[in-house]
Design a protein around this motif. Structure first.
Motif, PDB file in Angstrom:
ATOM      1  N   ALA A   1      25.771 -17.260  88.097  1.00  0.00           N
ATOM      2  CA  ALA A   1      26.388 -17.589  89.386  1.00  0.00           C
ATOM      3  C   ALA A   1      25.319 -17.871  90.434  1.00  0.00           C
ATOM      4  O   ALA A   1      25.444 -18.821  91.232  1.00  0.00           O
ATOM      5  N   LEU A   2      24.246 -17.091  90.449  1.00  0.00           N
ATOM      6  CA  LEU A   2      23.144 -17.343  91.373  1.00  0.00           C
ATOM      7  C   LEU A   2      22.510 -18.707  91.088  1.00  0.00           C
ATOM      8  O   LEU A   2      22.172 -19.454  92.017  1.00  0.00           O
ATOM      9  N   HIS A   3      22.370 -19.017  89.803  1.00  0.00           N
ATOM     10  CA  HIS A   3      21.835 -20.328  89.415  1.00  0.00           C
ATOM     11  C   HIS A   3      22.735 -21.443  89.950  1.00  0.00           C
ATOM     12  O   HIS A   3      22.260 -22.445  90.493  1.00  0.00           O
ATOM     13  N   GLY A   4      24.053 -21.272  89.785  1.00  0.00           N
ATOM     14  CA  GLY A   4      24.994 -22.283  90.253  1.00  0.00           C
ATOM     15  C   GLY A   4      24.933 -22.472  91.758  1.00  0.00           C
ATOM     16  O   GLY A   4      24.926 -23.607  92.261  1.00  0.00           O
ATOM     17  N   LEU A   5      24.872 -21.367  92.489  1.00  0.00           N
ATOM     18  CA  LEU A   5      24.761 -21.458  93.945  1.00  0.00           C
ATOM     19  C   LEU A   5      23.443 -22.107  94.358  1.00  0.00           C
ATOM     20  O   LEU A   5      23.393 -22.877  95.322  1.00  0.00           O
ATOM     21  N   GLY A   6      22.392 -21.806  93.617  1.00  0.00           N
ATOM     22  CA  GLY A   6      21.104 -22.454  93.889  1.00  0.00           C
ATOM     23  C   GLY A   6      21.178 -23.959  93.659  1.00  0.00           C
ATOM     24  O   GLY A   6      20.649 -24.744  94.443  1.00  0.00           O
ATOM     25  N   ALA A   7      21.865 -24.358  92.586  1.00  0.00           N
ATOM     26  CA  ALA A   7      22.002 -25.787  92.293  1.00  0.00           C
ATOM     27  C   ALA A   7      22.799 -26.498  93.382  1.00  0.00           C
ATOM     28  O   ALA A   7      22.479 -27.636  93.758  1.00  0.00           O
ATOM     29  N   ILE A   8      23.825 -25.842  93.895  1.00  0.00           N
ATOM     30  CA  ILE A   8      24.611 -26.432  94.982  1.00  0.00           C
ATOM     31  C   ILE A   8      23.749 -26.588  96.230  1.00  0.00           C
ATOM     32  O   ILE A   8      23.763 -27.633  96.897  1.00  0.00           O
TER      33      ILE A   8
END
Length: 207
Positions: free
Chosen positions: A41-48
């Protein structure tokens, strides 16, 4: 709780894949509310955050872009692409020593990152640190031999250091990969003029 977390995570990934970043962010934040250290989830938020930073940079909002890139790195400290994008922005805004540090951090995290080697090479070339720039360009080509922009910029460096046969070979390689590459045609024409191959130079200029 695990089922709910998985549902929010799967929904967040699906929404990201659909380009619905606002809704994806909401789902991923629900995952973080349930598990504050959830790596995916942190990775996804970082990608956004990274994607929003790229968009901000494209429209010239460099302060917002920098904040978003740094937010991406807070969420995902080993995010090589975020360091590369931050380096690009810092280079654009004239903060060259910071930009170099950001590119080098990107490459520490992802040594096979051809684009970062290329952009670092451009920065070093502009700083007249030509041996280092050449090494960066050649490393990028080891990793991605069909990278036309690198062949062209390496050709410029070789021409600048009067290694004209090597420069010509680099330009021709760029053009073999990208036949409509106007900059490579133009720079090859300049080189051919310099060595008095005038008819070839004219043909290159006309391309």
């Amino acid at each position: 709780k695990p089922e709910l977390l998985t549902a929010h995570m799967n929904l967040g990934i699906s929404l990201m894949n659909l380009g619905q970043d606002d809704a994806a962010e909401e789902s991923l934040r629900r995952v973080i509310a349930l598990d504050s250290g959830h790596a995916a989830a942190l990775h996804g938020l970082g990608a956004i955050a990274l994607q929003r930073g790229v968009i901000a940079a494209q429209r010239g909002d460099f302060n917002q872009a920098e904040a978003l890139f740094r937010r991406a790195l807070e969420l995902q400290p080993d995010y090589a692409e975020a360091y590369n994008n931050l380096g690009n922005l810092l280079k654009q805004t004239g903060r060259l020593s910071e930009a170099e540090a950001s590119f080098r951090r990107s490459l520490e995290l992802k040594p096979d990152y051809a684009e970062a080697h290329f952009i670092l090479g451009n920065l070093l070339d502009e700083a007249k640190r030509l041996p280092e720039a050449e090494a960066s360009f050649r490393r990028a080509l080891e990793l991605q031999p069909d990278y036309a922009d690198v062949h062209c910029n390496l050709g410029n460096l070789l021409a600048e250091t009067q290694r004209l046969p090597e420069a010509e070979a680099s330009y021709r390689r760029a053009l073999a990969l990208k036949p409509d590459y106007a900059e490579a045609h133009f720079n090859l024409g300049i080189l051919l003029m310099e060595v008095k191959r005038l008819s070839e130079a004219e043909a290159s200029y006309r391309r």
